[in-house]
Design a protein around this motif. Sequence first.
Motif, PDB file in Angstrom:
ATOM      1  N   ASP A 133       0.835  -1.195   0.000  1.00  0.00           N
ATOM      2  CA  ASP A 133       0.000   0.000   0.000  1.00  0.00           C
ATOM      3  C   ASP A 133       0.879   1.257   0.000  1.00  0.00           C
ATOM      4  N   SER A 134       0.250   2.423   0.148  1.00  0.00           N
ATOM      5  CA  SER A 134       0.989   3.691   0.065  1.00  0.00           C
ATOM      6  C   SER A 134       1.979   3.867   1.208  1.00  0.00           C
ATOM      7  N   ILE A 139      -0.113  -5.722   1.309  1.00  0.00           N
ATOM      8  CA  ILE A 139      -1.547  -5.947   1.090  1.00  0.00           C
ATOM      9  C   ILE A 139      -1.799  -7.443   0.931  1.00  0.00           C
ATOM     10  N   ALA A 168      -2.599  -1.231  -5.454  1.00  0.00           N
ATOM     11  CA  ALA A 168      -1.240  -1.231  -4.910  1.00  0.00           C
ATOM     12  C   ALA A 168      -0.500   0.035  -5.327  1.00  0.00           C
TER      13      ALA A 168
END
Length: 230
Positions: A133-134, A139, A168
Amino acid sequence: MHAPITAWPLMEQPREKLRALGAAALTDAELLAIFLRVGVKGKTAVALAKDLLHHFGSLPRLLSCTPEELTQIHGMGISKWSQIQAAHELVKRSLEEKLSEDSILSSPGYVREFLQAKYGRLPHEVFICLYLDSRLRLIECQELFRGSNNRTAVYPREILKEALSRNASALIVAHNHPSGSSEPSEADLELTQLLYKALQLVDISLLDHCIVSSSGFYSFSDEGHMKYDL
């Protein structure tokens, strides 16, 4: 004939040593003996554990053995194999959970440990995607392609589709080399370059391409191969 473990000095008994000093103070054989619980006639659990480690050559090789390989050894049945496999699976799940809780930048060694524990000794080649993720937390880890003992067909379009479907922000890809060598081939280099550029077009960062084997680990990022011009 070995004296029973209960007759040993208290601080040499694996369970007592663990209670007093912690698990890190124990040898591989002592830790394994705690799982085995009992030995066989004429051998303590520690002696049996040492024999197993010697027979398989290393702890990772023992942990990844088949039931047929283990049950050929006197005193080792399917229940012992199940106990060892359960412990190994707990380790792999713990490492994967750690990656989902924290940024990979806070614990980069976990990526290597996880990949080697889960895929390093497979007899066939697989291609794995770790979607991040950021905040660079895991994830999902997906086994996307599977091949033979020396080759896997990889389709970049499928990787992009799967990454986008999970929203993603970044990606780590990996594959294993059942041959034991972790050195990249020309095809590995070309694939990395192609993926890097394709993912940039959809604003997803390819952070690394890792190669794992039973005896090694290769990181394209660590080796400076993750900078490509569009």
